[in-house]
Scaffold this motif. Sequence first.
Motif, PDB file in Angstrom:
ATOM      1  N   VAL A 285       0.825  -1.214   0.000  1.00 27.78           N
ATOM      2  CA  VAL A 285       0.000   0.000   0.000  1.00 27.78           C
ATOM      3  C   VAL A 285       0.860   1.266   0.000  1.00 27.78           C
ATOM      4  O   VAL A 285       0.444   2.303  -0.503  1.00 27.78           O
ATOM      5  N   GLU A 286       2.061   1.158   0.530  1.00 28.28           N
ATOM      6  CA  GLU A 286       2.974   2.309   0.436  1.00 28.28           C
ATOM      7  C   GLU A 286       3.378   2.551  -1.013  1.00 28.28           C
ATOM      8  O   GLU A 286       3.409   3.699  -1.480  1.00 28.28           O
ATOM      9  N   ASP A 287       3.693   1.485  -1.713  1.00 25.31           N
ATOM     10  CA  ASP A 287       4.071   1.642  -3.127  1.00 25.31           C
ATOM     11  C   ASP A 287       2.902   2.196  -3.941  1.00 25.31           C
ATOM     12  O   ASP A 287       3.092   3.068  -4.796  1.00 25.31           O
ATOM     13  N   LEU A 288       1.700   1.714  -3.643  1.00 26.75           N
ATOM     14  CA  LEU A 288       0.528   2.231  -4.358  1.00 26.75           C
ATOM     15  C   LEU A 288       0.305   3.706  -4.030  1.00 26.75           C
ATOM     16  O   LEU A 288      -0.048   4.503  -4.906  1.00 26.75           O
ATOM     17  N   SER A 289       0.523   4.072  -2.762  1.00 30.97           N
ATOM     18  CA  SER A 289       0.382   5.479  -2.364  1.00 30.97           C
ATOM     19  C   SER A 289       1.366   6.348  -3.137  1.00 30.97           C
ATOM     20  O   SER A 289       1.032   7.457  -3.564  1.00 30.97           O
ATOM     21  N   GLN A 290       2.582   5.837  -3.312  1.00 31.74           N
ATOM     22  CA  GLN A 290       3.587   6.605  -4.054  1.00 31.74           C
ATOM     23  C   GLN A 290       3.179   6.744  -5.529  1.00 31.74           C
ATOM     24  O   GLN A 290       3.316   7.832  -6.108  1.00 31.74           O
ATOM     25  N   PHE A 291       2.661   5.663  -6.099  1.00 34.16           N
ATOM     26  CA  PHE A 291       2.162   5.747  -7.486  1.00 34.16           C
ATOM     27  C   PHE A 291       1.093   6.836  -7.584  1.00 34.16           C
ATOM     28  O   PHE A 291       1.052   7.613  -8.535  1.00 34.16           O
ATOM     29  N   MET A 292       0.201   6.863  -6.576  1.00 35.82           N
ATOM     30  CA  MET A 292      -0.858   7.881  -6.572  1.00 35.82           C
ATOM     31  C   MET A 292      -0.234   9.283  -6.469  1.00 35.82           C
ATOM     32  O   MET A 292      -0.612  10.197  -7.199  1.00 35.82           O
ATOM     33  N   ALA A 293       0.727   9.412  -5.542  1.00 35.87           N
ATOM     34  CA  ALA A 293       1.364  10.721  -5.328  1.00 35.87           C
ATOM     35  C   ALA A 293       2.082  11.207  -6.584  1.00 35.87           C
ATOM     36  O   ALA A 293       2.205  12.403  -6.821  1.00 35.87           O
ATOM     37  N   ASP A 294       2.561  10.258  -7.381  1.00 36.66           N
ATOM     38  CA  ASP A 294       3.268  10.613  -8.612  1.00 36.66           C
ATOM     39  C   ASP A 294       2.327  10.689  -9.816  1.00 36.66           C
ATOM     40  O   ASP A 294       2.785  10.833 -10.950  1.00 36.66           O
ATOM     41  N   GLY A 295       1.032  10.551  -9.556  1.00 40.74           N
ATOM     42  CA  GLY A 295       0.052  10.665 -10.636  1.00 40.74           C
ATOM     43  C   GLY A 295       0.119   9.528 -11.640  1.00 40.74           C
ATOM     44  O   GLY A 295      -0.239   9.683 -12.804  1.00 40.74           O
ATOM     45  N   GLU A 296       0.562   8.365 -11.177  1.00 37.54           N
ATOM     46  CA  GLU A 296       0.754   7.247 -12.113  1.00 37.54           C
ATOM     47  C   GLU A 296      -0.452   6.328 -12.243  1.00 37.54           C
ATOM     48  O   GLU A 296      -0.430   5.384 -13.032  1.00 37.54           O
ATOM     49  N   ILE A 297      -1.501   6.556 -11.417  1.00 36.92           N
ATOM     50  CA  ILE A 297      -2.703   5.737 -11.574  1.00 36.92           C
ATOM     51  C   ILE A 297      -3.863   6.669 -11.912  1.00 36.92           C
ATOM     52  O   ILE A 297      -4.493   7.243 -11.018  1.00 36.92           O
ATOM     53  N   PRO A 298      -4.158   6.840 -13.187  1.00 39.68           N
ATOM     54  CA  PRO A 298      -5.229   7.762 -13.568  1.00 39.68           C
ATOM     55  C   PRO A 298      -6.611   7.224 -13.203  1.00 39.68           C
ATOM     56  O   PRO A 298      -6.796   6.006 -13.071  1.00 39.68           O
ATOM     57  N   ASN A 299      -7.555   8.136 -13.047  1.00 42.16           N
ATOM     58  CA  ASN A 299      -8.948   7.762 -12.761  1.00 42.16           C
ATOM     59  C   ASN A 299      -9.062   6.841 -11.553  1.00 42.16           C
ATOM     60  O   ASN A 299      -9.800   5.862 -11.561  1.00 42.16           O
ATOM     61  N   CYS A 300      -8.310   7.166 -10.535  1.00 46.65           N
ATOM     62  CA  CYS A 300      -8.319   6.315  -9.335  1.00 46.65           C
ATOM     63  C   CYS A 300      -8.354   7.187  -8.087  1.00 46.65           C
ATOM     64  O   CYS A 300      -7.721   8.240  -8.032  1.00 46.65           O
ATOM     65  N   GLU A 301      -9.118   6.744  -7.110  1.00 44.19           N
ATOM     66  CA  GLU A 301      -9.163   7.385  -5.796  1.00 44.19           C
ATOM     67  C   GLU A 301      -8.557   6.420  -4.786  1.00 44.19           C
ATOM     68  O   GLU A 301      -8.860   5.223  -4.805  1.00 44.19           O
ATOM     69  N   TYR A 302      -7.717   6.953  -3.911  1.00 46.68           N
ATOM     70  CA  TYR A 302      -7.108   6.136  -2.854  1.00 46.68           C
ATOM     71  C   TYR A 302      -7.701   6.584  -1.523  1.00 46.68           C
ATOM     72  O   TYR A 302      -7.599   7.757  -1.172  1.00 46.68           O
ATOM     73  N   ILE A 303      -8.334   5.660  -0.802  1.00 44.77           N
ATOM     74  CA  ILE A 303      -8.950   6.031   0.487  1.00 44.77           C
ATOM     75  C   ILE A 303      -8.084   5.501   1.629  1.00 44.77           C
ATOM     76  O   ILE A 303      -7.917   4.289   1.786  1.00 44.77           O
ATOM     77  N   ASN A 304      -7.541   6.418   2.404  1.00 46.06           N
ATOM     78  CA  ASN A 304      -6.751   6.055   3.593  1.00 46.06           C
ATOM     79  C   ASN A 304      -7.705   5.843   4.761  1.00 46.06           C
ATOM     80  O   ASN A 304      -7.937   6.740   5.567  1.00 46.06           O
ATOM     81  N   VAL A 305      -8.239   4.657   4.871  1.00 47.02           N
ATOM     82  CA  VAL A 305      -9.279   4.385   5.869  1.00 47.02           C
ATOM     83  C   VAL A 305      -8.716   4.264   7.279  1.00 47.02           C
ATOM     84  O   VAL A 305      -7.499   4.227   7.458  1.00 47.02           O
ATOM     85  N   GLU A 306      -9.615   4.178   8.250  1.00 45.71           N
ATOM     86  CA  GLU A 306      -9.200   4.137   9.646  1.00 45.71           C
ATOM     87  C   GLU A 306      -9.088   2.705  10.180  1.00 45.71           C
ATOM     88  O   GLU A 306      -8.727   2.511  11.339  1.00 45.71           O
ATOM     89  N   SER A 307      -9.388   1.716   9.351  1.00 45.06           N
ATOM     90  CA  SER A 307      -9.298   0.325   9.802  1.00 45.06           C
ATOM     91  C   SER A 307      -9.507  -0.588   8.597  1.00 45.06           C
ATOM     92  O   SER A 307     -10.031  -0.159   7.567  1.00 45.06           O
ATOM     93  N   GLU A 308      -9.130  -1.834   8.755  1.00 49.35           N
ATOM     94  CA  GLU A 308      -9.389  -2.808   7.689  1.00 49.35           C
ATOM     95  C   GLU A 308     -10.889  -3.019   7.499  1.00 49.35           C
ATOM     96  O   GLU A 308     -11.352  -3.320   6.403  1.00 49.35           O
TER      97      GLU A 308
END
Lengths: 404, 291
Positions: free
Chosen positions: A45-68
Amino acid sequence: MAPENKLDKSKMVVVEGSYAVAHAVKVCRPNVISAYPITPQTHIVEDLSQFMADGEIPNCEYINVESEFSALSALVGSSAAGARCYSATTSQGLELMHEVLFNVAGMRLPVMMTIANRAVSAPISIWNDHQDAISQRDTGWIQLYAENTQEISDMTAQAYKISEDKDILLPSMTCMDGFILSHVYEPVVLLEQDLTDEFLPTYEPDHVLDPKNPVSFGAFADPNYYTEFRYLQEQAMQKALKKIEDVANEFYDVYGRYYGGLIDEYRTDDADIIIMAMGSIVGTIKDVIDKLRDRNVKVGVLKVRSFRPFPVEAIKNAVKDAKVVVVLDKNISLGLNEGALFTETKSSLYNTDVRIPVVGYMIGHGGRDIKVDTIEKIIDEATEVMKTGIKIESQFTDVKEELL
Amino acid sequence: MKSLLAPGHRGCAGCCDAMAAKFALMGAGEDCIVINPTGCLEVMTTPFPETAWEVPWVHSLFENAAAVGSGVEAALKALGKKEKTKVLVMGGDGATLDIGMRSISGAFERGHDLTYVCIDNEAYMNTGVQRSGATPYNASTTTSPAGKVSFGNNRPKKNMPAIMAAHGAPYVATTSIGFPKDMIKKVATATEIEGPTYIHAHAPCTTGWGFDTSKTVEVAKMAVQTGLWPLYEMEDGEVTKVRKLGKNIKPVEDYLKMQRRFSHLFKMEGGAEEIAKIQAIADKNIEVYGL
């Protein structure tokens, strides 16, 4: 004959297993990722967060939830609204999702999750075994287990294709051994975007939450209807048996890589002893088998890729000519003194004409190292079973008596 | 104004949930998606293969409606559909104040663009009137019954609107099904505002509270008129509007007398002192909110 695995070494890069998975998720073009960090899933999930931060996953929302619990709950809403969804978790996080797992499956939402398999507490342990996913056996999720990082990467695209098939519509969890695969750096060919686009069509569900065409998801069903929902889920699971095989072949057609369908076999053709297992341990067993084959011990390995749906026919056909089957489980069903794969395998053979001894070993709990010596000892004991029959049906191995 | 909750649902006569859902939908309009946790509303409106919902609707579990709503909102954004479509979560007090608290807190802290409406009938009505965090002081429920040594629920209501305001919600309001226009307007306001907004709707339950099925609205109005349920709006954590009661403030005794759940207060020794404590709660509201 299984297709030959054509791994293009010129395309190989050395990356962490978690990165290979995150990259695979990225090229599958998810619309919503929702996850909570937990060791040893965190790097994904850290790597995916970085992809998001770098704009590498278009048309995608990343939700940093408070629990599984909310991680998977959010995907109920996202998937029902028509999004391709992803999460990853392990151990306590997966157990926390338990109630939602049923919900996703019952609503026939093709959500996909990677599980970095880890032991469950108490005692707390961050290391690998399969108890977390095995404990979710009956939730209605497809469960696939990978042997190495290349397989878990490629399995990501395969799982979406299986889950989103309109005859299936079941969620999938792809399982990789925590740390052993999630944190290992080894050469892999990362999924290519163009090939993945060719392999995995855009997710276009028939029924979505849409104000222009209102539908109700998750209505309650009284005894007049509930049974039929369960029946249809099981029918879909049975259809998934063929789909998993088909998708493995379709993947091979596009990428030239193959790891088996429901199962994979290694040196089983003339084997007297067949060792069955799931996950990374299969690699270790293959090494031991090569060594013993040099000494003319006729032993082979049956890798189970699909634990749900359970490949009853494939396993029966694979073991029918063996003289003894040994099942290794990184889990235990407490109160039965058996691992789940062992129980299921015995059950699969019971009403058939395949009458061969099946013995089980529970191994590698809480990350205990599985040594080559232990596998050799187990094979020695299997040789004894061939001669004398079963003395002990199922047992723990490598228990430290001095600690008891 | 069109009702988007179809007739023919299975709510009780005089059901507060049906009114609350209807008013909330009137406020939100037809371009919305409803997320509804477990509770009376879910059960009475969706017995498969029927549904009373004329808007898209999803139920998942008791404790995760706000998280499901977060996911719906995220999907709409990712798929480029969020511009117009509103995300409306509607849950009871159990799903909101108790079991779903984490999920709601998470959704609001993350700032999802959704409106959460709590339909507060002050106990777990769907399972047979057990106490919740919203059950008022001295109400008798099946798990906080009045008895020889008890006046019923011995704690005041959890102040959920204040908790939601503390999350930084741009808009929080209380309302009551006894004031339909108030509720419709506040839901309309909430759904127009970008970000997480919260409406707490007081909703008397004929079955759980013990009053005649024709009296739902009357009881609801009385809760407001006594000061026990003040109607106000908060913007960015500050109270900005209050519905004034003027000179017609009613004594809480009139409200309590209408309901079986408080009937023990009029029979038990020491009941008068307990009623005085409830009056003190109303008096404080009147003072704090300048009713």
